[in-house]
Motif scaffolding. Structure first.
Motif, short mmCIF file in Angstrom:
data_model
loop_
_atom_site.label_atom_id
_atom_site.label_comp_id
_atom_site.label_asym_id
_atom_site.label_seq_id
_atom_site.Cartn_x
_atom_site.Cartn_y
_atom_site.Cartn_z
N VAL A 1 -1.45 2.73 -18.05
CA VAL A 1 -1.20 2.36 -16.65
C VAL A 1 0.21 2.75 -16.25
N LEU A 2 1.18 2.43 -17.09
CA LEU A 2 2.58 2.73 -16.77
C LEU A 2 2.84 4.24 -16.75
N ASN A 3 2.21 4.99 -17.65
CA ASN A 3 2.34 6.45 -17.62
C ASN A 3 1.75 7.03 -16.34
N LEU A 4 0.61 6.50 -15.93
CA LEU A 4 -0.03 6.96 -14.69
C LEU A 4 0.83 6.60 -13.48
N LEU A 5 1.50 5.46 -13.54
CA LEU A 5 2.40 5.04 -12.47
C LEU A 5 3.55 6.04 -12.33
N GLY A 6 4.09 6.48 -13.45
CA GLY A 6 5.15 7.49 -13.43
C GLY A 6 4.65 8.81 -12.86
N LEU A 7 3.43 9.18 -13.21
CA LEU A 7 2.84 10.41 -12.69
C LEU A 7 2.64 10.32 -11.18
N ALA A 8 2.16 9.17 -10.71
CA ALA A 8 1.97 8.97 -9.27
C ALA A 8 3.31 9.04 -8.54
N MET A 9 4.36 8.54 -9.16
CA MET A 9 5.70 8.61 -8.56
C MET A 9 6.15 10.06 -8.40
N ARG A 10 5.97 10.83 -9.47
CA ARG A 10 6.37 12.24 -9.42
C ARG A 10 5.52 13.03 -8.42
N ALA A 11 4.28 12.60 -8.23
CA ALA A 11 3.38 13.28 -7.28
C ALA A 11 3.65 12.84 -5.84
N GLY A 12 4.50 11.84 -5.66
CA GLY A 12 4.83 11.39 -4.31
C GLY A 12 3.75 10.55 -3.66
N LYS A 13 2.96 9.87 -4.47
CA LYS A 13 1.85 9.07 -3.95
C LYS A 13 2.15 7.58 -3.91
N LEU A 14 3.43 7.20 -4.11
CA LEU A 14 3.82 5.78 -4.10
C LEU A 14 4.70 5.47 -2.92
N GLY A 73 -7.49 8.49 -5.31
CA GLY A 73 -7.78 8.90 -6.70
C GLY A 73 -6.97 8.10 -7.70
N PHE A 74 -5.66 7.98 -7.45
CA PHE A 74 -4.82 7.18 -8.33
C PHE A 74 -5.26 5.72 -8.31
N ALA A 75 -5.56 5.20 -7.13
CA ALA A 75 -5.97 3.79 -7.01
C ALA A 75 -7.23 3.52 -7.82
N THR A 76 -8.20 4.42 -7.75
CA THR A 76 -9.45 4.27 -8.50
C THR A 76 -9.17 4.25 -10.00
N LYS A 77 -8.30 5.15 -10.46
CA LYS A 77 -7.97 5.22 -11.89
C LYS A 77 -7.24 3.96 -12.35
N PHE A 78 -6.32 3.44 -11.51
CA PHE A 78 -5.64 2.20 -11.86
C PHE A 78 -6.64 1.05 -12.00
N ARG A 86 13.08 3.64 -10.89
CA ARG A 86 13.83 2.92 -9.86
C ARG A 86 13.59 1.43 -10.03
N THR A 87 14.55 0.63 -9.64
CA THR A 87 14.40 -0.82 -9.76
C THR A 87 13.60 -1.33 -8.56
N ARG A 88 12.35 -1.71 -8.82
CA ARG A 88 11.48 -2.20 -7.75
C ARG A 88 10.61 -3.35 -8.26
N MET A 89 10.23 -4.24 -7.34
CA MET A 89 9.34 -5.36 -7.65
C MET A 89 7.93 -5.11 -7.09
N VAL A 90 7.85 -4.32 -6.02
CA VAL A 90 6.57 -4.11 -5.33
C VAL A 90 6.35 -2.61 -5.14
N SER A 113 10.82 -5.05 -15.12
CA SER A 113 11.43 -4.05 -16.01
C SER A 113 10.43 -2.96 -16.40
N GLU A 114 9.16 -3.34 -16.61
CA GLU A 114 8.13 -2.35 -16.97
C GLU A 114 7.86 -1.40 -15.79
N ILE A 115 7.70 -1.97 -14.60
CA ILE A 115 7.44 -1.18 -13.41
C ILE A 115 8.62 -0.24 -13.13
N SER A 116 9.82 -0.80 -13.17
CA SER A 116 11.03 -0.02 -12.88
C SER A 116 11.22 1.11 -13.87
#
Length: 100
Positions: free
Chosen positions: A6-19, A89-94, A78-82, A70-73
Motif C-alpha cells: 500500500v505504501l509503495n503504491l502511495l509513493g507511485l501515485a504521488m509520482r504520477a500526480g494522482k494525489l 484505478g489507484f483507488a480501486t487498487k488501494f 512530504r509531511t502530511r496527515m491527510v 510517519s508512514e504516510i509521510s
C-alpha cells in the motif's frame, strides 16, 4: 493487509500526480467528487479524523486510517496527515490491497 505494498503504491501515485495532500485540499476534492479514496493518519488529531470521516461518509468516499503520519509521510516524501487519491484505478487498487 500488506502495508508495504500500500505504501509503495502511495509513493507511485504521488509520482504520477494522482494525489492531493493536506486537509483543506482533500476536503475540497471530496466536496467536488474528485477524491476517490482518502487516507487519514491514525495519529491525526481527533478533530481532523472526525472531520475527514464525516465528509467521506456524507459524500460516499471510501477512507482508511490504518497508517500513522510517519508512514504516510515517508511514502510520499512530504509531511502530511491527510491524502486524497484522485484516480479511480489507484483507488480501486488501494481498496483491494486494504481489504486483503
Amino acid at each position: 493487509m500488506n502495508k508495504e505494498k500500500v505504501l509503495n503504491l502511495l509513493g507511485l501515485a504521488m509520482r504520477a500526480g494522482k494525489l492531493v495532500t493536506g486537509e483543506g485540499l482533500t476536503i475540497g476534492d471530496i466536496r467536488s467528487s474528485k477524491a476517490k479514496f482518502v487516507f487519514v493518519a491514525a495519529d491525526a488529531s481527533e478533530n481532523t479524523r472526525k472531520k475527514i470521516k464525516d465528509k467521506c461518509s456524507y459524500y460516499n468516499v471510501p477512507w482508511d486510517d490504518s497508517f500513522v503520519q510517519s508512514e504516510i509521510s515517508h511514502a510520499i516524501g512530504r509531511t502530511r496527515m491527510v491524502i486524497g487519491i484522485n484516480d479511480q484505478g489507484f483507488a480501486t487498487k488501494f481498496k483491494e490491497l486494504i481489504k486483503g
